[in-house]
Design an enzyme around this catalytic site. Structure first.
Site, PDB file in Angstrom:
ATOM      1  CG  HIS A 299      -0.557   0.089   2.515  1.00  0.00           C
ATOM      2  ND1 HIS A 299      -0.275   1.292   3.112  1.00  0.00           N
ATOM      3  CD2 HIS A 299      -0.335  -0.863   3.452  1.00  0.00           C
ATOM      4  CE1 HIS A 299       0.106   1.074   4.365  1.00  0.00           C
ATOM      5  NE2 HIS A 299       0.086  -0.227   4.607  1.00  0.00           N
ATOM      6  CG  ASP A 311       2.608   0.502   7.759  1.00  0.00           C
ATOM      7  OD1 ASP A 311       2.148  -0.031   6.732  1.00  0.00           O
ATOM      8  OD2 ASP A 311       1.898   0.794   8.733  1.00  0.00           O
ATOM      9  CD  GLU A 345      -3.495  -1.155   5.655  1.00  0.00           C
ATOM     10  OE1 GLU A 345      -3.936  -2.028   6.406  1.00  0.00           O
ATOM     11  OE2 GLU A 345      -2.788  -0.237   6.081  1.00  0.00           O
ATOM     12  CD  GLU A 346      -1.349   2.393   7.648  1.00  0.00           C
ATOM     13  OE1 GLU A 346      -2.093   2.047   8.576  1.00  0.00           O
ATOM     14  OE2 GLU A 346      -0.215   1.922   7.477  1.00  0.00           O
ATOM     15  CG  ASP A 373       0.665  -3.601   5.260  1.00  0.00           C
ATOM     16  OD1 ASP A 373       1.573  -2.806   5.573  1.00  0.00           O
ATOM     17  OD2 ASP A 373      -0.536  -3.391   5.527  1.00  0.00           O
ATOM     18  CG  HIS A 445       1.013   3.142  12.534  1.00  0.00           C
ATOM     19  ND1 HIS A 445      -0.268   2.742  12.865  1.00  0.00           N
ATOM     20  CD2 HIS A 445       1.263   2.589  11.316  1.00  0.00           C
ATOM     21  CE1 HIS A 445      -0.753   1.970  11.903  1.00  0.00           C
ATOM     22  NE2 HIS A 445       0.157   1.859  10.953  1.00  0.00           N
TER      23      HIS A 445
HETATM   24 ZN    ZN Z   1       0.541  -1.023   6.488  1.00  0.00          ZN
END
Ligand code: ZN
Length: 482
Positions: A299, A311, A345-346, A373, A445
């Site tokens: 993603h 990510d 996606e997030e 992912d 994140h």
């Molecule tokens: Zn991800």
């Protein structure tokens, strides 16, 4: 799996082994009838090339360092779409931008301080490191002041009831289980803590809380807050919500045990109107069955605190590398290999849903879908939602992948990847790259999800594993059975 007896031995293979026995030279057992010597050689060439090539690494550097964070709806996300599309066109792929609608949430000011607590030095406050959760509403611009209530579970929250929660800031102090993660059960560790990030704000709001905080869902010890999406329930008031670092959560819990703790919290994110964005869908056409599709994907959107390297820039570039390698080596897969860089996606998964809606009628011709992912760590192989027959067909491939330590195919009941889930539900054989995730949730994140966290050799190993699986499935004589 090495000695698995495969059905449908081809007459050619039988004849060869017969001939070899006559002349008394024991030819190595053919890997299977499905893998002729060409395919086996191609896979080995592909593996060698993948481990030596730096296209994925250079592309990731550009995504992270030149374009930067790619929050859904942001100008950087839009630019990244153009960049990936242009790169795929350079390789001669047939590229489409496929629309999806994404939320457009913009981070604002985020500050917090403890303003009253036991043993406080006169005229001081104590800083708390906080970040807004994705999708959070704002506090008033001047912030909100309230007593903090620390809870360790949803049950404890409910037991306290409205009388204990109303008018307060709730802190869900639920630990990410670092020992569980260190022993390989990182997805489990994540799943059990992340429930509070997703559902906690609405649970607290139902009992009258004015704001909700979660202990960061992650494993690092560097006082970094971990953002991520929350999910407001439609029937609960929307309250501002953030993540505090695990260190700050510990301090607040310590002080709360001694008496009343008051916090001043300011979060000023904005939710703008939804905006149009795109999945990039790039086809490397198959020579014999162009209508049959094998997906490789990651993603393209990311959170905004770091630059989205692990990510999921890594997933994007290893999927792109599959195309680069096949072109570089002049290989001709029988089926179409489709590179998809998913959008959003997030926060809401709208890219994945849009693809499922517009391609549903072609799902019977989707032969397999692969997603990466879980970072860029050394790949052990794949989580796979496949049947016994498909597993047997892949056994020779896993022998080759074992050379780079990626030969494990772990059959799972589901959950191979968030974006390929609609395909998985439809019965398409699905694969999620199974990376070493022991440190993934340290950076996940956070502001530290940056390019330097990716180890070039490990990224190349990921690229090799994805390319080999995709190329094998796209080139085998038979479709991978469902
Ligand atoms: Zn991800």
């Amino acid at each position: 799996m090495k000695n698995r007896i495969l059905p449908l031995l081809s007459s050619v293979a039988l004849l060869l082994s017969f001939t070899n026995n006559i002349v008394g030279q024991r030819r190595p057992t053919p890997i299977t009838d499905h893998y002729d010597t060409h395919l086996e050689a191609d896979l080995k060439t592909l593996q060698e090339a993948a481990l030596a090539d730096d296209y994925a690494l250079r592309t990731l550097a550009h995504l992270c360092n030149n374009i930067g964070p790619r929050l859904s709806g942001s100008p950087q996300a839009a630019h990244a779409v153009e960049y990936v599309a242009a790169e795929m066109r350079k390789l001669g792929l047939e590229v489409k931008l496929e629309k999806c609608t994404v939320p457009h949430w913009v981070r604002g000011i985020e500050t917090a301080a403890l303003t009253a607590f036991s043993g406080q030095a006169p005229n001081t406050t104590q800083k708390v490191v906080v970040t807004a959760l994705g999708g959070s509403v704002a506090t008033p611009p001047e912030g909100v002041s309230a007593e903090i209530v620390v809870v360790n579970s949803f049950e404890q929250l409910k037991t306290m009831g409205r009388v204990g929660i109303e008018g307060k800031i709730v802190l869900f102090n639920v630990r990410f289980d670092t020992r569980m993660a260190a022993q390989g059960e990182w997805s489990q560790a994540y799943g059990q803590a992340v429930a509070y990030r997703g559902l906690g704000p609405s649970e607290a709001a139902r009992l009258g809380a004015v704001a909700a905080l979660v202990r960061s869902v992650g494993g690092a010890d560097f006082r970094l807050p971990h953002t991520g999406a929350l999910r407001y329930a439609p029937d609960a008031p929307r309250i501002p919500a953030g993540a505090v670092t695990s260190e700050d959560a510990d301090t607040i819990a310590y002080l709360s045990a001694e008496g009343k703790v008051t916090m001043h919290l300011t979060l000023t994110p904005q939710t703008l109107a939804d905006i149009e964005s795109f999945n990039v869908v790039a086809d490397l056409k198959g020579t014999e069955h162009p209508e049959e599709i094998v997906i490789v994907s990651g993603h393209l959107d990311s959170w905004d605190l770091g630059t989205g390297a692990i990510d999921d820039g890594a997933g994007v570039v290893i999927a792109m590398e599959t195309a680069q390698l096949i072109r570089q080596l002049g290989l001709k897969p029988k089926r179409t290999i489709r590179i998809i860089t998913w959008m959003n996606e997030e926060s809401s998964g709208s890219g994945s849903r849009a693809y499922a809606e517009s391609h549903k009628s072609e799902f019977p011709n989707h032969i397999a879908a692969i997603e990466s992912d879980l970072g860029a760590g050394h790949p052990l192989g794949f989580n796979a939602r496949i049947g016994e027959k498909a597993l047997a067909m892949l056994a020779p491939l896993t022998e080759i992948l074992r050379a780079s330590g990626a030969g494990l195919i772990k059959v799972v009941p589901g959950g191979t990847g968030a974006d390929i889930e609609p395909l998985e539900v439809d019965g398409v054989p699905c694969f999620g790259m199974l990376q070493d995730g022991r440190t993934y949730f340290n950076y996940h994140h956070t502001a530290a999800d940056t390019f330097d966290k990716v180890i070039p050799r490990e990224l190349a190993e990921n690229a090799a594993a994805m390319a080999l699986l995709a190329y094998a499935v796209a080139s085998l004589p038979d479709r991978l059975p469902r």
